[in-house]
Scaffold this motif. Sequence first.
Motif, PDB file in Angstrom:
ATOM      1  N   ARG A 124      27.123  40.810   9.415  1.00  0.00           N
ATOM      2  CA  ARG A 124      26.812  41.176  10.801  1.00  0.00           C
ATOM      3  C   ARG A 124      25.502  41.941  10.898  1.00  0.00           C
ATOM      4  O   ARG A 124      24.784  41.837  11.901  1.00  0.00           O
ATOM      5  N   ARG A 125      25.167  42.694   9.854  1.00  0.00           N
ATOM      6  CA  ARG A 125      23.890  43.421   9.878  1.00  0.00           C
ATOM      7  C   ARG A 125      22.702  42.471   9.752  1.00  0.00           C
ATOM      8  O   ARG A 125      21.653  42.695  10.358  1.00  0.00           O
ATOM      9  N   ILE A 126      22.841  41.426   8.942  1.00  0.00           N
ATOM     10  CA  ILE A 126      21.696  40.520   8.775  1.00  0.00           C
ATOM     11  C   ILE A 126      21.612  39.486   9.893  1.00  0.00           C
ATOM     12  O   ILE A 126      20.549  38.889  10.107  1.00  0.00           O
ATOM     13  N   HIS A 127      22.729  39.293  10.621  1.00  0.00           N
ATOM     14  CA  HIS A 127      22.739  38.357  11.753  1.00  0.00           C
ATOM     15  C   HIS A 127      23.227  39.090  13.003  1.00  0.00           C
ATOM     16  O   HIS A 127      24.285  38.770  13.558  1.00  0.00           O
ATOM     17  N   PRO A 128      22.478  40.082  13.488  1.00  0.00           N
ATOM     18  CA  PRO A 128      22.943  40.851  14.642  1.00  0.00           C
ATOM     19  C   PRO A 128      23.085  39.967  15.886  1.00  0.00           C
ATOM     20  O   PRO A 128      22.256  39.099  16.151  1.00  0.00           O
ATOM     21  N   GLY A 129      24.171  40.202  16.618  1.00  0.00           N
ATOM     22  CA  GLY A 129      24.388  39.475  17.854  1.00  0.00           C
ATOM     23  C   GLY A 129      25.022  38.106  17.683  1.00  0.00           C
ATOM     24  O   GLY A 129      25.335  37.448  18.685  1.00  0.00           O
ATOM     25  N   ARG A 130      25.223  37.651  16.447  1.00  0.00           N
ATOM     26  CA  ARG A 130      25.844  36.343  16.214  1.00  0.00           C
ATOM     27  C   ARG A 130      27.359  36.495  16.088  1.00  0.00           C
ATOM     28  O   ARG A 130      27.873  37.556  15.732  1.00  0.00           O
TER      29      ARG A 130
ATOM     30  N   ILE B 226      25.382  26.606   8.957  1.00  0.00           N
ATOM     31  CA  ILE B 226      25.921  27.731   9.733  1.00  0.00           C
ATOM     32  C   ILE B 226      26.752  28.675   8.875  1.00  0.00           C
ATOM     33  O   ILE B 226      27.432  29.552   9.400  1.00  0.00           O
ATOM     34  N   VAL B 227      26.679  28.527   7.563  1.00  0.00           N
ATOM     35  CA  VAL B 227      27.493  29.339   6.651  1.00  0.00           C
ATOM     36  C   VAL B 227      26.639  30.398   5.957  1.00  0.00           C
ATOM     37  O   VAL B 227      25.522  30.119   5.523  1.00  0.00           O
ATOM     38  N   THR B 228      27.182  31.596   5.861  1.00  0.00           N
ATOM     39  CA  THR B 228      26.607  32.669   5.056  1.00  0.00           C
ATOM     40  C   THR B 228      27.625  33.079   4.008  1.00  0.00           C
ATOM     41  O   THR B 228      28.740  33.483   4.354  1.00  0.00           O
ATOM     42  N   ASN B 229      27.273  32.959   2.743  1.00  0.00           N
ATOM     43  CA  ASN B 229      28.085  33.507   1.664  1.00  0.00           C
ATOM     44  C   ASN B 229      27.530  34.881   1.311  1.00  0.00           C
ATOM     45  O   ASN B 229      26.310  35.048   1.212  1.00  0.00           O
TER      46      ASN B 229
ATOM     47  N   LEU C 145      31.362  31.711   8.754  1.00  0.00           N
ATOM     48  CA  LEU C 145      30.653  30.892   9.731  1.00  0.00           C
ATOM     49  C   LEU C 145      29.903  31.842  10.650  1.00  0.00           C
ATOM     50  O   LEU C 145      30.496  32.773  11.211  1.00  0.00           O
ATOM     51  N   VAL C 146      28.605  31.630  10.787  1.00  0.00           N
ATOM     52  CA  VAL C 146      27.773  32.507  11.620  1.00  0.00           C
ATOM     53  C   VAL C 146      27.106  31.624  12.665  1.00  0.00           C
ATOM     54  O   VAL C 146      26.272  30.779  12.344  1.00  0.00           O
ATOM     55  N   ILE C 147      27.488  31.831  13.912  1.00  0.00           N
ATOM     56  CA  ILE C 147      27.066  30.930  14.993  1.00  0.00           C
ATOM     57  C   ILE C 147      26.341  31.718  16.085  1.00  0.00           C
ATOM     58  O   ILE C 147      26.756  32.797  16.458  1.00  0.00           O
TER      59      ILE C 147
END
Length: 209
Positions: free
Chosen positions: A35-41, A59-62, A207-209
């Motif tokens: 969540r810190r590297i993809h704020p608002g997603r 759309i995947v972040t491991n 999943l980061v969308i």
Amino acid sequence: MGAKTALLAFADGDLRAALRDAAPAGRAEAEQAVRRIHPGRRVEWHKETSLDDVHPADIVTNAVVLAGAEVFCDRRLVLGRPSELPEHLLALGAGRRIVMHGMHSVVDWLCFAVWEDGRLVRSLSLSPDSGIIEDIGERYPFELPYWAGEHPVEPWPDDDDDEPYPLPFHPLELGEDALRALFGFVQEGMPGPDDIDEHSVPMHGFLVI
């Protein structure tokens, strides 16, 4: 070569040591890091995986949170020009080392970069079609034999094309040495006795969308 990577890491010291002594935190800590590297997603749980899954779906972040390091596998975090790393990621790396590594075998593309406390100290990005996209900072020792012409690309025996390879070396060959030097493991070729077993480093997929 079929190597593909999409790695970004934040480390307090030697990233290889953190991975070798991996004692990962749980899924909740990994999710907070994502969540810190993809704020608002929107972030949703996906699956358990390991460090060998270094080029997940779009759309995947491991992610894994270790003692002294956070490691992410995410295509959106590697850039054709690493010097354009977004400011919020530089801020997350304040006082730490940031390491990027990206390869794509379809186009023979390689990038790797290192920041120390927010300052870019080395960046390289190149492919045969685009040439040298970015070459910033002092070259690392593992690079020097490649730039010195010690690893030329030999033509295929049945290739009628007389044009030489447009770079003095194959990006994916240098990419494997960069991966070992910066992260401590390789994707292709014979692992060395000191290499990390990437299958033994657990990661959490989201999943980061």
